[in-house]
Design a protein around this motif. Sequence first.
Motif, PDB file in Angstrom:
ATOM      1  N   VAL B 105     -35.620 -28.524-106.351  1.00 27.59           N
ATOM      2  CA  VAL B 105     -34.342 -28.290-107.040  1.00 27.59           C
ATOM      3  C   VAL B 105     -33.289 -27.588-106.050  1.00 27.59           C
ATOM      4  CG1 VAL B 105     -33.527 -26.570-108.680  1.00 27.59           C
ATOM      5  CG2 VAL B 105     -35.485 -27.907-109.108  1.00 27.59           C
ATOM      6  N   ILE B 106     -34.163 -26.831-105.278  1.00 28.37           N
ATOM      7  CA  ILE B 106     -32.866 -26.256-104.138  1.00 28.37           C
ATOM      8  C   ILE B 106     -32.325 -27.271-103.447  1.00 28.37           C
ATOM      9  CG2 ILE B 106     -32.806 -24.879-102.339  1.00 28.37           C
ATOM     10  CD1 ILE B 106     -35.038 -23.096-103.469  1.00 28.37           C
ATOM     11  N   VAL B 109     -29.576 -28.901-105.338  1.00 29.45           N
ATOM     12  CA  VAL B 109     -28.260 -28.200-105.327  1.00 29.45           C
ATOM     13  C   VAL B 109     -27.553 -28.184-103.931  1.00 29.45           C
ATOM     14  CG1 VAL B 109     -27.338 -25.707-105.138  1.00 29.45           C
ATOM     15  CG2 VAL B 109     -29.129 -26.373-107.032  1.00 29.45           C
ATOM     16  N   ASP B 112     -25.870 -31.678-103.646  1.00 25.43           N
ATOM     17  CA  ASP B 112     -24.739 -31.566-104.474  1.00 25.43           C
ATOM     18  C   ASP B 112     -23.604 -30.995-103.878  1.00 25.43           C
ATOM     19  OD1 ASP B 112     -26.100 -31.660-107.849  1.00 25.43           O
ATOM     20  OD2 ASP B 112     -25.030 -33.164-106.935  1.00 25.43           O
ATOM     21  N   ASN B 113     -23.694 -30.103-103.201  1.00 19.79           N
ATOM     22  CA  ASN B 113     -22.668 -29.058-102.745  1.00 19.79           C
ATOM     23  C   ASN B 113     -22.416 -29.350-101.199  1.00 19.79           C
ATOM     24  OD1 ASN B 113     -21.674 -27.499-105.005  1.00 19.79           O
ATOM     25  ND2 ASN B 113     -24.053 -27.156-104.945  1.00 19.79           N
ATOM     26  N   ASP B 115     -20.773 -31.267 -99.551  1.00 23.13           N
ATOM     27  CA  ASP B 115     -19.127 -31.524 -99.040  1.00 23.13           C
ATOM     28  C   ASP B 115     -18.836 -30.174 -98.721  1.00 23.13           C
ATOM     29  OD1 ASP B 115     -17.922 -32.413-102.023  1.00 23.13           O
ATOM     30  OD2 ASP B 115     -19.464 -31.171-101.693  1.00 23.13           O
ATOM     31  N   GLY B 123     -21.326 -34.917-101.224  1.00 30.01           N
ATOM     32  CA  GLY B 123     -21.933 -33.936-102.285  1.00 30.01           C
ATOM     33  C   GLY B 123     -21.926 -34.900-103.544  1.00 30.01           C
ATOM     34  N   ALA B 124     -21.670 -34.360-104.749  1.00 28.42           N
ATOM     35  CA  ALA B 124     -22.040 -34.991-105.904  1.00 28.42           C
ATOM     36  C   ALA B 124     -21.071 -36.135-105.915  1.00 28.42           C
ATOM     37  CB  ALA B 124     -21.491 -33.981-107.110  1.00 28.42           C
ATOM     38  N   ARG B 125     -19.933 -36.328-105.225  1.00 25.72           N
ATOM     39  CA  ARG B 125     -19.135 -37.533-105.385  1.00 25.72           C
ATOM     40  C   ARG B 125     -19.917 -38.719-104.586  1.00 25.72           C
ATOM     41  NH1 ARG B 125     -13.262 -36.738-105.699  1.00 25.72           N
ATOM     42  NH2 ARG B 125     -13.931 -37.950-107.512  1.00 25.72           N
ATOM     43  N   GLY B 126     -20.807 -38.582-103.762  1.00 22.27           N
ATOM     44  CA  GLY B 126     -21.574 -39.520-103.035  1.00 22.27           C
ATOM     45  C   GLY B 126     -21.177 -39.734-101.648  1.00 22.27           C
ATOM     46  N   HIS B 209     -26.443 -40.762-103.484  1.00 27.18           N
ATOM     47  CA  HIS B 209     -25.727 -39.608-104.417  1.00 27.18           C
ATOM     48  C   HIS B 209     -26.994 -39.005-104.806  1.00 27.18           C
ATOM     49  CE1 HIS B 209     -24.634 -38.192-108.360  1.00 27.18           C
ATOM     50  NE2 HIS B 209     -23.529 -38.724-107.856  1.00 27.18           N
ATOM     51  N   SER B 211     -28.309 -37.625-107.025  1.00 26.53           N
ATOM     52  CA  SER B 211     -29.062 -37.832-108.311  1.00 26.53           C
ATOM     53  C   SER B 211     -30.134 -38.831-107.741  1.00 26.53           C
ATOM     54  CB  SER B 211     -28.496 -38.417-109.280  1.00 26.53           C
ATOM     55  OG  SER B 211     -27.847 -39.835-108.900  1.00 26.53           O
ATOM     56  N   ASN B 212     -30.085 -39.304-106.685  1.00 29.60           N
ATOM     57  CA  ASN B 212     -31.177 -40.387-106.034  1.00 29.60           C
ATOM     58  C   ASN B 212     -32.534 -39.395-105.706  1.00 29.60           C
ATOM     59  OD1 ASN B 212     -28.975 -42.530-104.678  1.00 29.60           O
ATOM     60  ND2 ASN B 212     -30.556 -43.196-106.158  1.00 29.60           N
TER      61      ASN B 212
END
Lengths: 378, 296, 294
Positions: B105-106, B109, B112-113, B115, B123-126, B209, B211-212
């Motif tokens: 999980v860490i 995160v 996701d961040n 970038d 980041g979350a924009r891929g 991304h 989410s992968n």
Amino acid sequence: MKKTIAFVTLISGLLAIGAPADAKEIRIGLITPLSGDVKTFGESVRNAFDIAVSEANAAGGVAGMKIVPVVVDDRNDPTEAANAANLLINQHRVKAIVGSVTSKTTIPVSDVAQTYRIPTITGTATNPKVTVADGRRKDYMFRACYTDSFQGTVMAKFSRETLKAKAAAVLYDASNDYSKGIAEVFRNTFARLGGRVVSYESYGKDDVDFSALLTKIKAAKADVLFLPDYYNKVGLIAKQVSEKGLRVTLVGPDGWDSPELVKVAGKAIEGGYFSNHYSPEDTRPEVVNWVKKYRARHGKTPDALASLGYDASNLLFDAIRKAGSDDPAKIRKALATIKGFKGVTGRFTIDKNGDPIKSAVIIRIENGKQKFLRVVNP
Amino acid sequence: MDALLNPYWIQIFELACVFAVSALGLNIIYGYTGLFSLGHAAFYGIGAYTAAFLMKSYGGDSQAAFLAAVLCGGAAAAAVAALIGLPTMRLTSDYLGIATLGFGVIMKVVFDNADAFLPELGGARGMTGISRMTSLPWALGFLVLSTLVVRNLVHSSYGRALTAIREDETAAGTMGIDVFRCKLAGFTVGCAFAGIAGGLYAHLYAFLHPSNFDFIKSVDVLMIVVIGGLGNMSGTLAAAFGWVFLLEGMRFLLPPDYVELRWVVIPVLLVATMLLRPQGLLGRRELPFLRGGGLQ
Amino acid sequence: MDYFLQQTINGLQIGFVYALIALGYTMVYGVVRLINFAHGDVFMVGAFIGLYAIDRGRLPLPVVFAAAIVGCALLAVVIERVAYRPLRDAPKIAVLITAIGVSFFLEYFTSLNQVFGPNYYSFPRPFEVVSWEIGEVTVTNIQAIIFAVTLSCLVALQYVVYRTKAGKAMRAVSHDHVAAGLMGVNVNLVITFTFGLGAALAGAGGVLYGIAYPQVNTFMGFVPGLKAFTAAVLGGIGSIPGAVLGALIMGQAETMTSAYLSSTYRDGIAFLILILVLLWRPTGIMGSPRADKV
């Protein structure tokens, strides 16, 4: 013996799928999330695509060819989306694709489409990288919706200039491309126009409890709270905003567009503003007919995703008619040179990046209904 | 025949190879050493982003650079694994699972961040702009190499030590095996494979991304290892290929109006498999070339 | 100071909701050593039962709770008989994978249009929100209800586990299920009862959740389930007060991170705390170290 028969049948079946279509037919693929967490958006787009296809076929097809739709599910997963695009292009031999719905699935789809030169159009993916990435224009990729930058700018300007807001707070979904992208643009534009962004907080996709963040925002004393997310989340947040006694004006982008928003949020969203492609009060025949048709088939008003999916499909069909053939290169050229297309979500002219140039409208929620405020031109 | 050798099936096959490499890694960690790791996807991600970043920034199109990038991805994953392993290897089974889940999980995160400190990573924009370097020879090559390495590891005294630890940690310690060292080594090596697989994946799909690399993806690879049979290399390979082809194959087996049933049918098959063969499809039987001499 | 107090109350709200779910996890784990991944989805079903009961049935609130409790308990019993019991003697990991399979199945099957459907449904609130200002701090009646229901469930649970025969049987099976069986305890019945009880709590939690955060969706159970499970481990899995303690700590950790740092790191920090606690006390705060007999 039985096993051999079964095996041969399976192989023949697979080969049959790969067989070229009838000369009077054109295969068009749809990639959309039909399972998983955004299934509801994926279904909206599929419904719209289905309606567009049946209308086109009822009118004799496109350029004399009957449309054979091939629908695949990507579960809102980037890997599956790429596989789906590959499947459509290399196995089903489609000539064009509509899809996908979110940016994270559409970017890989656009890469695959570009590699194999199959024109693809998305109705709803807003990340600029879908059509232009790393300095390269993927010229087989097009879109029917605004990019993040447009809406973020529109709402920032509106908040500063019309609402005269001095302090803005932004609450966005960090794991959602659409949300994050628009939030960034809003923040930068608002600051550039002389406003102060007093709070810039994010939440996760599955979060439902915003108490901590709203308490923080309340302490920061913002005039305006920008919520760039889809209607389901926004409704939930709005409710908590009113429960916490937070006095702010809520603003947002087209993700708000759905009858569900008012259903969830009730009075909490009253007086909120959002940018959209069109207003349901729009009396243009295209809009009226579209809403009527969708209601007749699915028993509810179409949301923004359905309307955009409808326009994306029709843009493609129009391009095929203009090209007069099923040659992907010709279809691509026709798509790139579309001017003044009359869609449900506005008048489209496709720019050099494959993105549409079209106006936006600002909607205010009054008495539980969407009320048209004004038009904003690009 | 043309319909079966088209680029779609080839890419699916390549994906299966990548999955298999990752699964072989988890098999070392869980199947052979008995460490319940629920964070495998995080290491896969570390390898993917590292390799992609290096290749994009310095590698250009060179095959040699690609090899180096993928290996660096593996090394990065191994390094982080060693770091995480140091404090956590003394946790027992379910708690280790939760700790690795937490680590996963860490990392999500962080991805996701990402970038915020390295804009290249998206980041979350891929992350885009990765060159498509993983071709069939690379995918197969790495798979064959990984299988050989794992086979030799498993049948070496090191491998036997790991199995001893899995079976009875206390007894193994009494026999003179440095339990902590071996566990840490097993964990690190397994995660290195995950990193390599991640590097290959990044250059196969050319888009990353976060989410992968979430918990669900860790669960996917765990399922593959369990279904194949714990501590069974042939099983892992078979299950990895079976899983990838089943997922795509279901698209054909289901009629067009029922595409959404894919993910209803799959869990049912999963539960049925577990009920009918809880020891995994191949149990303890290995393919001939994967069997070592002596005791299993 | 008021800001801190307000945030503490926010943290308590989410903490108590996690606690209700965590109790189910910890109870089942205590008795069968299974991480029941499907628990979060049972919670989701509870919320949907609540949705239908209020929306279509227009039933009064206590009946709604009862319906969710009974419905979820039945669901859990069925799952246990069909999917877990046959694997009682199989390797632990097989049951775990089965639990994951059941979880996926519940999520995707209920998202089919013929079942619950894929949309985000608004949960109708059966009463108006009332807020009370105590000093500078706002407390709502929803929060009060959450606290009340969770605390009563906790008290009831403690009573059942420590003061009834059924509870004694549960504790016996948790200690040593072979010996308990030899002593005449109907182990199968106890296990089924435990699943049912845990699910009943999840069902109540689902309704509360729906009232507090009025939007339900078939994938809503996964993340709260995961967090609740983490909370149960943090507090010491198998320990009932531990589960509640762990849940409250998780709730506060999340809230305070959002309040004082940045919400971006929220999940990361919560898990970091978990890992640190596990390093200090490898079986959780109130967990009892298990001696491995050689």
